[in-house]
Each structure stands twice: as C-alpha cells, then as structure tokens.
Design a protein around this motif. Sequence first.
Motif, PDB file in Angstrom:
ATOM      1  N   ASP A  64       0.871  -1.127   0.161  1.00  0.00           N
ATOM      2  CA  ASP A  64       0.124  -0.054  -0.010  1.00  0.00           C
ATOM      3  C   ASP A  64       0.964   1.142  -0.099  1.00  0.00           C
ATOM      4  OD1 ASP A  64      -2.993   1.215   0.413  1.00  0.00           O
ATOM      5  OD2 ASP A  64      -1.701   2.113   2.135  1.00  0.00           O
ATOM      6  N   ILE A  94      -7.189  -7.222  -2.323  1.00  0.00           N
ATOM      7  CA  ILE A  94      -7.685  -6.082  -2.772  1.00  0.00           C
ATOM      8  C   ILE A  94      -6.399  -5.117  -3.278  1.00  0.00           C
ATOM      9  CG2 ILE A  94      -8.324  -3.814  -1.355  1.00  0.00           C
ATOM     10  CD1 ILE A  94      -9.771  -5.455   0.837  1.00  0.00           C
ATOM     11  N   GLY A  95      -5.224  -5.303  -2.537  1.00  0.00           N
ATOM     12  CA  GLY A  95      -4.092  -4.783  -3.335  1.00  0.00           C
ATOM     13  C   GLY A  95      -3.947  -4.835  -4.870  1.00  0.00           C
ATOM     14  N   THR A  98      -6.613  -3.110  -6.637  1.00  0.00           N
ATOM     15  CA  THR A  98      -6.190  -1.727  -6.766  1.00  0.00           C
ATOM     16  C   THR A  98      -5.013  -1.510  -7.948  1.00  0.00           C
ATOM     17  OG1 THR A  98      -6.386  -1.468  -4.470  1.00  0.00           O
ATOM     18  CG2 THR A  98      -5.248   0.575  -5.590  1.00  0.00           C
ATOM     19  N   ALA A 109      -9.904  -6.124 -11.500  1.00  0.00           N
ATOM     20  CA  ALA A 109     -10.185  -5.339 -10.205  1.00  0.00           C
ATOM     21  C   ALA A 109     -11.322  -6.172  -9.640  1.00  0.00           C
ATOM     22  CB  ALA A 109     -10.199  -4.139 -10.359  1.00  0.00           C
ATOM     23  N   TYR A 130     -11.261  -0.727   2.406  1.00  0.00           N
ATOM     24  CA  TYR A 130     -10.140  -0.670   1.536  1.00  0.00           C
ATOM     25  C   TYR A 130     -10.554  -0.847   0.188  1.00  0.00           C
ATOM     26  CZ  TYR A 130      -7.115  -0.427   5.562  1.00  0.00           C
ATOM     27  OH  TYR A 130      -6.440   0.108   6.571  1.00  0.00           O
ATOM     28  N   ILE A 131     -11.554  -1.796  -0.042  1.00  0.00           N
ATOM     29  CA  ILE A 131     -11.923  -1.810  -1.433  1.00  0.00           C
ATOM     30  C   ILE A 131     -12.385  -0.141  -2.042  1.00  0.00           C
ATOM     31  CG2 ILE A 131     -13.743  -2.450  -3.159  1.00  0.00           C
ATOM     32  CD1 ILE A 131     -13.578  -5.235  -1.698  1.00  0.00           C
ATOM     33  N   ALA A 134      -9.405   2.119  -2.629  1.00  0.00           N
ATOM     34  CA  ALA A 134      -8.717   1.614  -4.037  1.00  0.00           C
ATOM     35  C   ALA A 134      -9.220   2.555  -5.077  1.00  0.00           C
ATOM     36  CB  ALA A 134      -9.237   0.244  -4.392  1.00  0.00           C
ATOM     37  N   TYR A 135     -10.329   3.202  -4.879  1.00  0.00           N
ATOM     38  CA  TYR A 135     -10.860   3.877  -5.947  1.00  0.00           C
ATOM     39  C   TYR A 135     -10.666   5.773  -5.820  1.00  0.00           C
ATOM     40  CZ  TYR A 135     -13.589   0.058  -7.780  1.00  0.00           C
ATOM     41  OH  TYR A 135     -14.257  -0.984  -8.407  1.00  0.00           O
ATOM     42  N   SER A 140      -6.443   5.635  -9.765  1.00  0.00           N
ATOM     43  CA  SER A 140      -7.499   4.801  -9.977  1.00  0.00           C
ATOM     44  C   SER A 140      -8.728   5.559  -9.859  1.00  0.00           C
ATOM     45  CB  SER A 140      -7.396   3.529  -9.189  1.00  0.00           C
ATOM     46  OG  SER A 140      -7.083   4.146  -8.015  1.00  0.00           O
TER      47      SER A 140
END
Length: 557
Positions: A64, A94-95, A98, A109, A130-131, A134-135, A140
């Motif tokens: 991250d 999740i990483g 991303t 994704a 965390y999802i 990601a945005y 992203s």
Amino acid sequence: MNITKKIAIAAIGFVSMGTVTIAQSLEDARNAVTAEQYQKAKSMFNNLVTTQANVGANYFYFGDLYLRLENADSAKVLFQKGIAADPGYSFNYIGLGTVDLFNKNETAAQANFDKATASMKKRDYKEYIYIGNAYTYERSLNLDKAFPWFEKAKANGSKDPELYVALGNAYKAQKKNSEAVAEYQRALTYNSNLPSVDVNIGEIWTAAYNFELAESTLNEVVAKNPNFGPAYRALAENSYRWASQFPAKRSELLPKAKEQYSKYLDLTDRSADSRYRYLIFLLNAGDFATLETEAKDFISKYSSKGDYKLAERFLGYAAIENGHNQEGISAMKNFISSVDKKRLIANDYLNLAKAYQSNKEDSLAIENYVKGYDLDTSNVEILGNIAKTYFASKKYGKAADYYQKLTRQPKASFTDWFYLGYSKYFYFAIELNNQKPRNEELIKKTLLEADSAFTYVAEKANNADAYLYVARVEYYLDEKDPEQKAVKAYDKFIELTLAKTTPLTDRDKTNLVEAYSYNGGYFAAKDKVKAKEYFDKALELDPNNAQIKEALRAIKG
C-alpha cells in the motif's frame, strides 16, 4: 494536473493483528507512513517481511505504501508474495485489485475484490473500506464507485474512525470541504489522537483560502505533536499559498514557509523520499527557480530511477518555466523516453511543446501538443496551443481543424470562434484560392464555415472585426451580393468603429476606407447619391487615394 494529489498520503487507520508483538511492529511501520517517513517505513517493512514472512498484513501495508508512491509494479510484487505467504489474508487481493485499477482493468479488479470478500465473516467490514479506498488514488480515481463500498462498511463499522477518515479523504478529493470536515470530525470523536486528520482539515482550510484558520489548526497539531512532520509541510504549503494570494505578505511568509519545510525535512530524516516530496511542494508552490536547483541536486544524489523517476519531470518543468529551454527539452525527452508510458500525463508533452515553441521549432511543438491532447482530450489549453501554433505556422487548414474542436467545448470563447473563422478565411485566401485546379466545392464549404463563425461572433458579441470579415467572406461567396449581405456587414462595421470612444487608429482608418469604398462601388450603378456619400467619406480618411477620386469622377460623368 495537480501533482500533489498524485503523491498525497491519506490518513490511515489501524487493523488489529494476531499477536501484540506483531501489532506493535506493524503499527510502528504504519505510523512511519502516516508521519511521511517513507524511507524509515520501507526499512521497517523490509524487516517485517523478512522476520515475519508468513504474515500477510506485512506485505499488504508495504504494498500500500508503494501504491501511495505510485509504484504499482513494486506493490504488485508484494501483494503476490503476501498471498503466497498467507493465502487466508484476503487484503492482498484488494491490493492486486487496486493495481488493476491503476492499469485501467476494472474487470480484473472486480475479480480480485470478489476474492477478497468471498470469505468475509458476518461481522467483517474492513475489506469494504479498503476496496473503497482503491478508487481514491489519483491513478485509479473513481469516487462514484468508492462511496457505495464505504456505505457497506457502515453496517458493522459505524464506530470505526478509519471509515470516517476514508470518507473524509474521498470528500476532500471531490473538493466537498464541508462534508470532508464533518467526516474527519466524526473520526476524531472515536479517536482524538489522529494528527493526520487534523492536518487534512488544515489543508482543507488552505484550499478554501482561509489561511489564518489553516495556520491555527495546524499550529494546534504542532502543539500536541511537535515531531509530527506533515503538520510542518502543511504549514509551509499554507504559507506559500497565502503569500501567492497576498503579495504584500510575501516577505513575511516565504521565509516562514522555507523554515517550516526545513523542519519537515528534518523530521523525516531528510531522506530521499522527503526530499522528493519537497520537489513536489516547490512545483505546487510555483517556486521554479528553487525547484530547478533542488531537482538537479536530487538527481545527482539519488539518480532518477525507480521511485524517483518523476524527478526528471520536475526538472524539465522547472527549466522550461525558467526559460532554460534546451535543458528542459533534454530532461523531458529523457523522461518521456524512459518512463513507463502509463505514468505519462498530458502536461509532459504540453511543457515539452512549449519549450520547442519558444525555440521556434513549431513542427516539434505541434507534434508534442498533439501527443498531449491524445492523452487528455478534455484539455482545452492543449487544443488552444495546437490551434495557435498551426496558425502561427500559417498552416491554416490544420489550425481550423483544432479551432473547430475548441468551439465544440462548453466554454468556447468568442476568440475561439473568431479564430475559427479567421483560419478558414486564410485557408481559402492563401491555400485553396491559389490551387490549380481550384476545388470550387471545398472553397464554398470553407467560406460558408468562415461566414458562420464570423457571424456568430458579430451578432453575439457585437464585434466590429467580425462584421468586417463577414463582409469580406460574403464578397468572395458572391461578388454580386444580391441580398446586400456584404454591404450590411460593412455598414455595421462602420457604425461600431465610429462609436469607439478612443481615437481611430491607422488600422481603423484603413478598414473604414475599405468599407466605404466597397459600399460606394456597390451603389455606383444603383444609387449615385448614396455611392457619392460613401466615396466622400472614404476620401476624407484617405485624401490622396487615386482610385476613390477616379470613382467619384465616374459618378459625376
């Protein structure tokens, strides 16, 4: 593009781990990230993944950090290692998701996010936060897709400050300041010791030009946490912005800003990462003189590879802004040719094009403007520069193509419309009109498009020059002018020019003579009295004009 956004470190919460020893070690590393001590954090994470190689969280938070520094390739390697080391720890998926978003692969994704949520227990919710996060990274960025995930997290995480920090960051990215502050304050009700949140609130006040409130907010952070580096960085940025808005305070604020940033560098060990952040600060502060010097020094000490590749961009931007075009061209060409193409932005080509244009290398300028436009077709500045450069190079047909694109923009100006007509007019007059054989169909189409553009400006802006060119275009469309379109346009040009409150210029007088002469000639065979009135007025402005004198004699004869 605002490059601060691309590097900015959001406040992070903490996930409890399996044992007290692990939690403390991981927490120390994450605290270093929050304090923007990136080199220290990397060292700590490297130690964690070596000594606790089977703990998936170590890899996730290490990855991250690389995502936040926009090094998606290194992040991906860590997430993959984390899955191999600890398949049950789902956050590494999740990483990977991303990273997929960074690469504009939403299908991949979503597949990784599905893997991350497949084994969630009834009371779990952190995955959703965390999802959603990601945005929110610049590469992203899709905040519309972030908020639904945060909402899902509320079912079980309504008392978790990390959720409200994430919401605050998302609203901050949307520049919804009131909503962002409300979420940050909600986070503070659940955990009052979140200095990074207070820094974010201070940055919001800076963005809102409330510099005094920003300073007092950030000074409170310093009073509670005198060694929290980001507060000094934010204070420095506030001082620079304050100085830019109030020049009278520059002598007071600029030295203060440099002192505050020096303190930030001290607290982050003057590491390569903090010095790199200093380059970004100087770019956004518009201190290009210092930026050029610092970027050169940075590159000489740390090179410009890997995590620090963008240092070449900063050097190129600064050199070009400072008028050192050849140095800027060299830096930008090297950067563009060697960086991962996914990291290029429209401004890279825009700056390179400006340097070429300053060097009178118009063809290379246009080539790079077009490349920049291809990366960001919404960038009106690039469109305008392409159009202007083609026009200055007397490539009027190409200029017209890009002015046409400009006039389709929601905020197209009257100048854009006028130059669309101007380009079409010269495309006809210099290129099409001299071709053999003549393409009469294309000539008529070009003149009608010029007429439409000039008429729009003439009528909407009541612009004298636009009426002048309407008249000229109408003449070429039909020399007989049966509907007196050219005559009426010249009359309107005369009216608006004579109504000016400033003295007539030589250009005004020349154009008035043209207008009076055309209208006099038009009426010479139809209405001699009216024709004489026009010719007399033309002669007043140009008493030695033999052609006008001859026209008057012809009328009398």
